[in-house]
Design an enzyme around this catalytic site. Sequence first.
Site, PDB file in Angstrom:
ATOM      1  N   LYS A 113      -3.303   8.059  -3.951  1.00 55.90           N
ATOM      2  CA  LYS A 113      -2.417   6.800  -3.724  1.00 55.90           C
ATOM      3  C   LYS A 113      -0.912   7.332  -3.687  1.00 55.90           C
ATOM      4  O   LYS A 113      -0.594   8.216  -4.643  1.00 55.90           O
ATOM      5  CB  LYS A 113      -2.867   6.046  -4.947  1.00 55.90           C
ATOM      6  CG  LYS A 113      -2.216   4.719  -5.046  1.00 55.90           C
ATOM      7  CD  LYS A 113      -2.784   3.889  -6.122  1.00 55.90           C
ATOM      8  CE  LYS A 113      -2.386   2.420  -6.383  1.00 55.90           C
ATOM      9  NZ  LYS A 113      -2.793   1.700  -7.203  1.00 55.90           N
ATOM     10  N   SER A 146      -4.750  -2.916  -6.155  1.00 56.43           N
ATOM     11  CA  SER A 146      -3.669  -2.271  -5.323  1.00 56.43           C
ATOM     12  C   SER A 146      -3.992  -0.999  -4.753  1.00 56.43           C
ATOM     13  O   SER A 146      -3.329  -0.721  -3.478  1.00 56.43           O
ATOM     14  CB  SER A 146      -2.309  -2.167  -6.365  1.00 56.43           C
ATOM     15  OG  SER A 146      -2.668  -1.140  -7.125  1.00 56.43           O
ATOM     16  N   SER A 179      -7.170  -2.298 -10.056  1.00 52.22           N
ATOM     17  CA  SER A 179      -6.644  -1.731  -9.103  1.00 52.22           C
ATOM     18  C   SER A 179      -7.517  -0.597  -8.443  1.00 52.22           C
ATOM     19  O   SER A 179      -7.509  -0.379  -7.177  1.00 52.22           O
ATOM     20  CB  SER A 179      -5.251  -1.297  -8.958  1.00 52.22           C
ATOM     21  OG  SER A 179      -4.283  -2.351  -8.771  1.00 52.22           O
TER      22      SER A 179
HETATM   23  N1  GLN Z   1      -3.803  -6.918  -9.327  1.00 56.28           N
HETATM   24  C1  GLN Z   1      -3.279  -6.594 -10.641  1.00 56.28           C
HETATM   25  C2  GLN Z   1      -1.750  -6.687 -10.443  1.00 56.28           C
HETATM   26  O1  GLN Z   1      -1.284  -7.245  -9.539  1.00 56.28           O
HETATM   27  C3  GLN Z   1      -3.847  -5.252 -11.061  1.00 56.28           C
HETATM   28  C4  GLN Z   1      -2.956  -4.387 -10.313  1.00 56.28           C
HETATM   29  C5  GLN Z   1      -3.197  -2.892 -10.787  1.00 56.28           C
HETATM   30  O2  GLN Z   1      -4.343  -2.746 -11.508  1.00 56.28           O
HETATM   31  N2  GLN Z   1      -2.489  -1.864 -10.609  1.00 56.28           N
HETATM   32  O3  GLN Z   1      -1.238  -6.440 -11.553  1.00 56.28           O
END
Ligand code: GLN
Length: 487
Positions: free
Chosen positions: A75, A150, A174
């Site tokens: 990532k 994400s 994410s």
């Molecule tokens: N979807 C969540 C957010 O937007 C979690 C994101 C994540 O785990 N990096 O904060």
Amino acid sequence: MASIRELHKQLINKERSAVEIAQEALNRIQQLEPKVHSFLHVTQEAALQQARKVDAKIAAGEEIGLLAGIPIGIKDNMCTKGIPTTCASKILENFIPPYESTVTQKLADAGAVMVGKTNLDEFAMGSSCETSAYNVTSNPWDLSRVPGGSSGGSAAAVAAQECTVSLGSDTGGSIRLPASFCGIVGMKPTYGLVSRYGLVAFASSLDQIGPFSRSVEDAAILLGEIAGYDPKDSTSLKVSIPNYTESLKPDFKPRGKIRIGIIKETFGEGLDSQVEQAVTKAVDTLQELGAEIHVISCPRYRYGVPIYYIIAPSEASANLARYDGVKYGYRAEDADNLLSMYTRTRSTGFGAEVKRRIMIGTYALSAGYYDAYYLKAQKVRTLIKEDFEKAFQQVDVLACPTAPMAAFKAGEKTSDPLSMYLSDLMTIPVNLAGLPGISIPCGFNDQGIPIGLQLIGKVLREDQLFQVAYAYEQATEWHLRTPSLIS
Ligand code: GLN
């Protein structure tokens, strides 16, 4: 693409070289990237060079570890020395880290072959991979749908078999959400198990790095490699790392009874009926395998999302203060004094979602509102933790859907942040409590879109999660299906 163990066998039996394996991944990337867009940078040259090193070792009769020669995606919020690390943000457009994150260093030392940096929601803020400043990644099962976020690029790359395994980061879901949307395995380890050194910080008390793979065994192997104490991360846990692959047994009987608690509050209103059906069936399968099933209440589960959206933006607003056009990446050119350079850089360098979070966080932390929002949220966080502690007095592992729905259409939720935030309803409490969680495929809806089952474990009991996940995987065939895109 074969599993880690199969590829390892091919390598040591000299049936295939590491260069051939890397080339297979690179060819797949070339073939599918125009459709899937999992990667922000493909590191072809570096990959082939690393593969040649592995081949030289084999030729010299040296022993190689399981991850040597295995194609992996990273990532793009983990720093890789000399290779761009953008966090999918314009503000880090030209950032080339002068240092390596601990996880990527460990993987390089193990001989893993990084094939590229994968797409994400900008600064890991999002649930659909649509807030990236560069690319929108598609779900390999249906290109009109999102891969989840994400870490959507890392999940799509594994589902599309552009690499064998990949790494993501999970602050509120994410890793697990995109794993569920893309029909693969994704694990968020216990907070502190994997070093965050070199992971670009989003919300430091929640962020954790973990593996994506197409099988539970591959996830167990990869986690074993990246876990462990790191003096460079002050929250890193000083614990010894078990051999996770030893927990992989096809049923529970030889290891005594396992008690699984179904979280009552994750069912009912708001849960897609096909997801509910698939997860209920998965629980039946676990019972047939010998697990003792209990219904458990975590009464404060539903407060996870509202308090996360106080705590995470608060931490993010502090962490993102460092991007000012001076130290990293992008700088707005048209400013005539320092203050306007700062403000223009930040207003044009960050995307809308990131700016929304910075504003919410700054507000929640401001002197007049700190007690009412941030402090209160921290208190509720403690209550959520207590609910888990109580639950774990009765059971070993908790189970629930990974997400309230299967992958949705691209664009469906972009104009409604609240409905986007709700995708993480089931995953966020796990981060707030610092617990390990895994998502494994447990079915498909009638449109052929994958559905995920989430298992949540006690602190540092990744071994039990792998045990339950593996037994379930071996009893089912969901993990054997591949998207029709792969020929
Ligand atoms: N979807 C969540 C957010 O937007 C979690 C994101 C994540 O785990 N990096 O904060």
